[in-house]
Write an enzyme that holds these catalytic residues in place. Structure first.
Site, PDB file in Angstrom:
ATOM      1  N   LYS A  16      -1.353 -11.030  -8.740  1.00  0.00           N
ATOM      2  CA  LYS A  16      -0.583  -9.679  -9.340  1.00  0.00           C
ATOM      3  C   LYS A  16       0.553  -9.244  -8.314  1.00  0.00           C
ATOM      4  CE  LYS A  16      -3.881  -6.690  -9.471  1.00  0.00           C
ATOM      5  NZ  LYS A  16      -4.951  -6.857  -8.822  1.00  0.00           N
ATOM      6  N   ARG A 154      -5.207  -8.473   5.706  1.00  0.00           N
ATOM      7  CA  ARG A 154      -5.949  -7.021   5.055  1.00  0.00           C
ATOM      8  C   ARG A 154      -7.047  -6.909   5.532  1.00  0.00           C
ATOM      9  NH1 ARG A 154      -3.710  -6.809  -0.829  1.00  0.00           N
ATOM     10  NH2 ARG A 154      -5.945  -5.684  -1.026  1.00  0.00           N
TER      11      ARG A 154
HETATM   12  P1  ADP Z   1      -6.378  -6.224  -4.907  1.00  0.00           P
HETATM   13  O1  ADP Z   1      -5.630  -6.373  -6.258  1.00  0.00           O
HETATM   14  O2  ADP Z   1      -6.228  -7.492  -4.113  1.00  0.00           O
HETATM   15  O3  ADP Z   1      -7.630  -5.822  -4.882  1.00  0.00           O
HETATM   16  P2  ADP Z   1      -4.779  -4.132  -4.310  1.00  0.00           P
HETATM   17  O4  ADP Z   1      -3.510  -3.806  -3.038  1.00  0.00           O
HETATM   18  O5  ADP Z   1      -4.115  -3.890  -5.622  1.00  0.00           O
HETATM   19  O6  ADP Z   1      -5.367  -5.423  -4.150  1.00  0.00           O
HETATM   20  O7  ADP Z   1      -5.870  -2.707  -4.246  1.00  0.00           O
HETATM   21  C1  ADP Z   1      -6.443  -2.588  -2.785  1.00  0.00           C
HETATM   22  C2  ADP Z   1      -7.556  -1.525  -2.827  1.00  0.00           C
HETATM   23  O8  ADP Z   1      -7.024  -0.263  -3.181  1.00  0.00           O
HETATM   24  C3  ADP Z   1      -8.478  -1.694  -4.222  1.00  0.00           C
HETATM   25  O9  ADP Z   1      -9.663  -2.615  -3.725  1.00  0.00           O
HETATM   26  C4  ADP Z   1      -8.949  -0.127  -4.406  1.00  0.00           C
HETATM   27  O10 ADP Z   1      -9.844  -0.061  -3.482  1.00  0.00           O
HETATM   28  C5  ADP Z   1      -7.822   0.467  -4.200  1.00  0.00           C
HETATM   29  N1  ADP Z   1      -6.994   0.677  -5.308  1.00  0.00           N
HETATM   30  C6  ADP Z   1      -5.721   0.345  -5.610  1.00  0.00           C
HETATM   31  N2  ADP Z   1      -5.381   0.639  -6.976  1.00  0.00           N
HETATM   32  C7  ADP Z   1      -6.372   1.498  -7.519  1.00  0.00           C
HETATM   33  C8  ADP Z   1      -6.671   2.090  -8.825  1.00  0.00           C
HETATM   34  N3  ADP Z   1      -5.659   2.057  -9.842  1.00  0.00           N
HETATM   35  N4  ADP Z   1      -7.822   2.765  -8.854  1.00  0.00           N
HETATM   36  C9  ADP Z   1      -8.617   2.672  -8.084  1.00  0.00           C
HETATM   37  N5  ADP Z   1      -8.676   2.045  -6.617  1.00  0.00           N
HETATM   38  C10 ADP Z   1      -7.380   1.217  -6.537  1.00  0.00           C
END
Ligand code: ADP
Length: 208
Positions: A16, A154
């Site tokens: 993504k 990460r």
């Molecule tokens: P990935 O898609 O690999 O999980 P992201 O960088 O999109 O990585 O998100 C990392 C973390 O941030 C998620 O695992 C979650 O804990 C938190 N997070 C991000 N966006 C949201 C959201 N919209 N709602 C709840 N938690 C979120």
């Protein structure tokens, strides 16, 4: 002409973030990555960051109230024409977005769990240019995008945390497929292909 308000959905490590960067550049629209925004808040040591840190490291979703406050602040500075990577992730988040700024297209990247686990062990993020890349050797710190020795893993990319995130994804985010399908907005893309091929598929959908 209606502006493109695009949401990218997909499990952790589905690509993504990479596709969001390319697509935002191509369309010339701003991109909101809620995961990136949260990691910035953690690095700054802000109150939101302190609250979010434990959830993220455990592989849990951050509570809807915190996310919705952050997103509504972001939306207040951005009119139509945006891309969202990692938001919404729950039905209450999708419903709240529907009340403020409606998406025009939702693209879901489809990648099976075993492929995601393989990718997660190789994933690194560059602290200089922000790129997410795959390494062949765990000692490799050189970013192929900017050449600096600043690749890091990460904190939430340990396999255990990944499994928790994947379970949350299945329970809390997959229901969004039906939600957006019933609004006629959902398109699925095979995310196992090369980043270039995936991008070409996404463009076909967005540019019709
Ligand atoms: P990935 O898609 O690999 O999980 P992201 O960088 O999109 O990585 O998100 C990392 C973390 O941030 C998620 O695992 C979650 O804990 C938190 N997070 C991000 N966006 C949201 C959201 N919209 N709602 C709840 N938690 C979120």
């Amino acid at each position: 002409m209606t502006e493109n308000n695009v949401i990218l959905l997909g499990p952790p490590a589905s690509g993504k973030g990479t596709q969001a960067r390319k697509l935002a550049d191509h369309l010339g629209v701003p991109c909101l990555g809620t995961g990136k925004l949260l990691r910035n808040e953690i690095d700054k040591g802000s109150p939101v960051g302190l609250e979010a840190k434990g959830y993220i490291e455990r592989g849990s979703y951050v509570p809807d109230e915190i996310i919705l406050k952050m997103v509504s602040e972001w939306l207040s500075g951005h009119s139509d024409g945006w891309l969202m990577d990692g938001f919404p992730r729950t039905i209450p988040q999708a419903e709240a977005l529907q009340q403020t700024a409606k998406p025009t297209r939702v693209i879901a990247l489809d990648v099976p769990q075993d492929e995601l686990e393989f990718r997660i062990t190789k994933r690194r993020e560059c602290t200089s240019c922000g790129a997410t890349v795959a390494v062949n050797c765990s000692q490799d710190h050189t970013c192929p995008e900017c050449g600096k020795e600043t690749l890091i893993s990460r904190a939430d990319d340990a396999l255990e945390s990944f499994k928790a995130r994947y379970q949350n994804y299945e329970e809390l985010t997959v229901p969004l497929f039906d939600y957006y399908d019933s609004l006629g907005m959902l398109s699925k893309v095979d995310g196992t292909k090369s980043p270039k091929e995936v991008f070409a598929e996404i463009l076909k959908i967005v540019e019709g």
